[in-house]
Design a protein around this motif. Structure first.
Motif, PDB file in Angstrom:
ATOM      1  N   PRO A  52       0.789  -1.236   0.000  1.00 16.51           N
ATOM      2  CA  PRO A  52       0.000   0.000   0.000  1.00 16.51           C
ATOM      3  C   PRO A  52       0.820   1.285   0.000  1.00 16.51           C
ATOM      4  N   ILE A  53       2.099   1.201   0.365  1.00 15.33           N
ATOM      5  CA  ILE A  53       2.960   2.390   0.278  1.00 15.33           C
ATOM      6  C   ILE A  53       3.078   2.836  -1.173  1.00 15.33           C
ATOM      7  N   THR A  54       3.125   1.860  -2.075  1.00 23.31           N
ATOM      8  CA  THR A  54       3.267   2.160  -3.500  1.00 23.31           C
ATOM      9  C   THR A  54       1.963   1.919  -4.258  1.00 23.31           C
ATOM     10  N   LEU A  55       0.844   1.892  -3.536  1.00 25.10           N
ATOM     11  CA  LEU A  55      -0.464   1.725  -4.178  1.00 25.10           C
ATOM     12  C   LEU A  55      -0.744   2.983  -4.981  1.00 25.10           C
ATOM     13  N   ASN A  56      -0.645   2.881  -6.278  1.00 21.92           N
ATOM     14  CA  ASN A  56      -0.606   4.091  -7.092  1.00 21.92           C
ATOM     15  C   ASN A  56      -1.218   3.798  -8.458  1.00 21.92           C
ATOM     16  N   TRP A  58      -5.274   4.042 -10.776  1.00 20.40           N
ATOM     17  CA  TRP A  58      -6.479   4.875 -10.855  1.00 20.40           C
ATOM     18  C   TRP A  58      -7.716   4.204 -10.293  1.00 20.40           C
ATOM     19  N   THR A  59      -7.604   2.980  -9.794  1.00 19.16           N
ATOM     20  CA  THR A  59      -8.705   2.376  -9.059  1.00 19.16           C
ATOM     21  C   THR A  59      -8.624   2.796  -7.596  1.00 19.16           C
ATOM     22  N   ASN A  60      -7.436   2.763  -7.057  1.00 16.97           N
ATOM     23  CA  ASN A  60      -7.189   3.240  -5.698  1.00 16.97           C
ATOM     24  C   ASN A  60      -5.827   3.901  -5.696  1.00 16.97           C
ATOM     25  N   GLN A  61      -5.793   5.197  -5.544  1.00 18.15           N
ATOM     26  CA  GLN A  61      -4.557   5.947  -5.710  1.00 18.15           C
ATOM     27  C   GLN A  61      -3.739   6.046  -4.433  1.00 18.15           C
ATOM     28  N   GLY A  62      -4.026   5.178  -3.479  1.00 25.88           N
ATOM     29  CA  GLY A  62      -3.229   5.161  -2.280  1.00 25.88           C
ATOM     30  C   GLY A  62      -3.462   6.382  -1.415  1.00 25.88           C
ATOM     31  N   ARG A 105     -11.132   9.290   0.601  1.00 32.60           N
ATOM     32  CA  ARG A 105     -11.576   7.896   0.549  1.00 32.60           C
ATOM     33  C   ARG A 105     -10.391   6.967   0.264  1.00 32.60           C
ATOM     34  N   PHE A 106      -9.554   7.362  -0.712  1.00 37.48           N
ATOM     35  CA  PHE A 106      -8.372   6.569  -1.026  1.00 37.48           C
ATOM     36  C   PHE A 106      -7.410   6.541   0.159  1.00 37.48           C
ATOM     37  N   ALA A 107      -7.221   7.687   0.806  1.00 39.02           N
ATOM     38  CA  ALA A 107      -6.288   7.758   1.936  1.00 39.02           C
ATOM     39  C   ALA A 107      -6.718   6.808   3.043  1.00 39.02           C
ATOM     40  N   TRP A 108      -7.992   6.828   3.374  1.00 33.64           N
ATOM     41  CA  TRP A 108      -8.506   5.973   4.448  1.00 33.64           C
ATOM     42  C   TRP A 108      -8.343   4.499   4.093  1.00 33.64           C
ATOM     43  N   SER A 109      -8.852   4.118   2.926  1.00 33.29           N
ATOM     44  CA  SER A 109      -8.896   2.692   2.578  1.00 33.29           C
ATOM     45  C   SER A 109      -7.499   2.103   2.395  1.00 33.29           C
ATOM     46  N   SER A 110      -6.610   2.839   1.738  1.00 34.42           N
ATOM     47  CA  SER A 110      -5.279   2.290   1.469  1.00 34.42           C
ATOM     48  C   SER A 110      -4.490   2.059   2.740  1.00 34.42           C
ATOM     49  N   TYR A 149       1.487   3.552   8.771  1.00 34.23           N
ATOM     50  CA  TYR A 149       0.133   3.738   8.248  1.00 34.23           C
ATOM     51  C   TYR A 149      -0.740   4.496   9.247  1.00 34.23           C
ATOM     52  N   TYR A 150      -0.615   4.156  10.524  1.00 32.64           N
ATOM     53  CA  TYR A 150      -1.429   4.857  11.516  1.00 32.64           C
ATOM     54  C   TYR A 150      -1.029   6.321  11.655  1.00 32.64           C
ATOM     55  N   PHE A 151       0.246   6.618  11.493  1.00 32.07           N
ATOM     56  CA  PHE A 151       0.674   8.016  11.562  1.00 32.07           C
ATOM     57  C   PHE A 151       0.041   8.819  10.432  1.00 32.07           C
TER      58      PHE A 151
END
Length: 494
Positions: A52-56, A58-62, A105-110, A149-151
């Motif tokens: 998820p650090i590199t989740l990048n 257009w479905t989920n942009q991290g 939304r992307f920030a939360w989910s990723s 991720y929590y930070f």
């Protein structure tokens, strides 16, 4: 009539057959109880926790650092083809943010995806028979990642659900006070620092993994956000005195592929665009690239950001570029339709870095480096009254920034308030376009003042909508509130 009867019977049987067929359990699914058996399973689980650090895509942009850290600030205009192009970024730029905004939304989910994967590692890898040292390292990596991720989540949303187990009900959780979340972040990072190797102890194939220095650096950053300056100075100091890291003499090369393994880099999102049949590319290089080069033209550095640099500072034209500038590959700069006249040079992809003509390069996102550590250390040391230490760290960064030119004289100011302002100014230009600015303004307690002043100075709606006590954090995605059946309470003002 008999034909109709048989037809009805046939259709009923078809319906039953279809129901049995369509309701089958997925044949390819691997149950958790079967997924963590071997050393190879353990390695794959840890890799998945990093992903998820590199989740990048257009479905989920991290996490969307560029929107939340850059566009929300006075350093960057959204850009793109028009105001409605990637509307989520425009909404954040204007602080007119609906609760269905895609960026949040992307920030939360990723980040919660990353947390779940880290939790899976922590719960299951202890049960695998494997080398004890490697097992311990994997667990320390997972703790670092969960803290990371929590930070991101707590500084973005404030109070959030704290999930430390994969067995908790998925949608029945409530938000807890952010102070409790920070306690867990500190615990995870401290345990990670105790269990992670030094950067030099990793094999080349493992570069980019979490290290002791990364955990220590993020502990310093967390304490800085908590305004615990003595602890921040202590943890940043551990990184500096470890002598594991050194400033890269060539500032700009740090942001090229050749600089990805620079001794300055402490933690980064690792992209591998030159390996395998399905290379992992960083689309941010396309997002930031000029529309004149088939890029999308987002993240436009502002004139206010450009003006923050001192005369002759070499970092300015290593951070941004304008029309007519000679680029690293010898081409002439063309910013396309940029309304500010600038684009981000740190994201520029030279011709010699391209593969198969793509500007979607595999360049790493560098999140923590020694230049940042030194300036955050300088800030904490100054607040603690350790002026000599603060000036030494600040001037080390300025010395590197000169790159041999007769510019940027050493700072000698010893008044705490004045020196604080000089350090903040240095942070802005040193970290420019690296996803820090908005959150820096928030932790410094001056986001509203700075952003509204920007709006007034440039007669623009950008920043004018910032409301103190509301916009320091972002709204909880409405989709998450709906899934929780109202257990998650929305942030004030949204």
């Amino acid at each position: 009539m008999k034909r109709i009867f048989y037809l009805i019977i046939s259709l009923c049987w078809m319906a039953v057959g279809c129901e049995k067929t369509l309701n089958k359990e997925p044949l390819a699914r691997i149950e958790v109880s079967q997924a963590y058996k071997t050393v190879d399973d353990a390695a794959k689980a840890v890799y998945a926790a990093y992903a998820p650090i590199t989740l990048n895509n257009w479905t989920n942009q991290g996490y969307m650092h560029w929107v939340l850290g850059n566009v929300a600030s006075d350093d960057t205009e959204k850009g793109g083809e028009s105001g409605s192009d990637q509307l989520y970024a425009q909404q954040i730029s204007l602080f007119n943010i609906p609760t269905d905004n895609d960026a949040i939304r992307f920030a939360w989910s990723s980040q919660y995806i990353g947390i779940r994967r880290a939790n899976l590692v922590l719960e299951n890898i202890p049960n695998i028979t494997m080398d004890a040292a490697l097992q311990s390292r994997y667990l320390a990596e997972a703790k670092f990642l969960r803290g990371w991720y929590y930070f991101n989540l707590v500084k973005t949303f404030g109070d959030i659900p704290l999930i430390l187990s994969t067995t908790l009900p998925q949608y029945d959780l409530e938000r807890i006070p952010k102070d409790k979340v920070y306690e867990q972040i500190i615990k995870d990072l401290q345990e990670a620092a105790d269990g992670l190797p030094l950067a030099k102890d990793y094999a080349n194939a493992d570069r980019g993994r979490a290290t002791k220095g990364a955990a220590q650096a993020y502990l310093g950053k967390v304490y800085l956000y908590l305004k615990d300056n003595p602890k921040a100075e202590e943890w940043f100091g551990k990184v500096i005195t470890s002598n594991e890291y050194s400033l890269n003499d060539d500032y700009f090369s740090t942001f090229l592929r050749a600089g990805e393994n620079s001794p300055e880099n402490i933690f980064q999102g690792k992209f591998l665009n030159d390996q395998g049949a399905a290379p992992l590319n960083n689309i941010i290089t396309t997002v930031f690239s000029s529309r004149a080069r088939n890029g999308w033209g987002f993240n436009l550095p502002t004139q206010d950001f450009v003006d923050a640099f001192e005369p002759g500072d070499p970092r300015l034209w290593q951070t941004v570029f304008k029309n007519g500038d000679v680029m690293p590959d010898g081409l002439v700069g063309n910013v396309g339709n940029s309304t500010t006249g600038y684009l981000t040079k740190k994201a520029y992809v030279p011709e010699y870095e391209k593969l198969s003509g793509s500007i979607n390069a595999g360049r790493d996102d560098i999140y923590m480096r020694l230049g940042k550590v030194l300036l955050w250390y300088a800030e904490a040391a100054n607040e603690n009254g350790n002026t000599d230490e603060a000036l030494t760290a600040l001037n080390d960064v300025r010395k590197r920034a000169r790159q041999g030119d007769n510019v940027l004289p050493d700072v000698t100011e010893r008044d705490k308030v004045k020196l604080r302002q000089l350090i903040w100014k240095e942070q802005r230009v040193e970290f420019g376009q690296e996803f820090e600015r908005f959150f820096e303004l928030v932790r410094q307690g001056r986001a509203g003042t700075v952003l509204r002043a920007y709006a007034t100075k440039y007669n623009t709606p950008k920043g004018s909508g910032f409301q103190d006590g509301v916009n320091e954090i972002f709204p909880i995605p409405q989709s998450e509130i709906n899934l929780s059946k109202g257990r998650l309470i929305q942030n004030h003002g949204y």
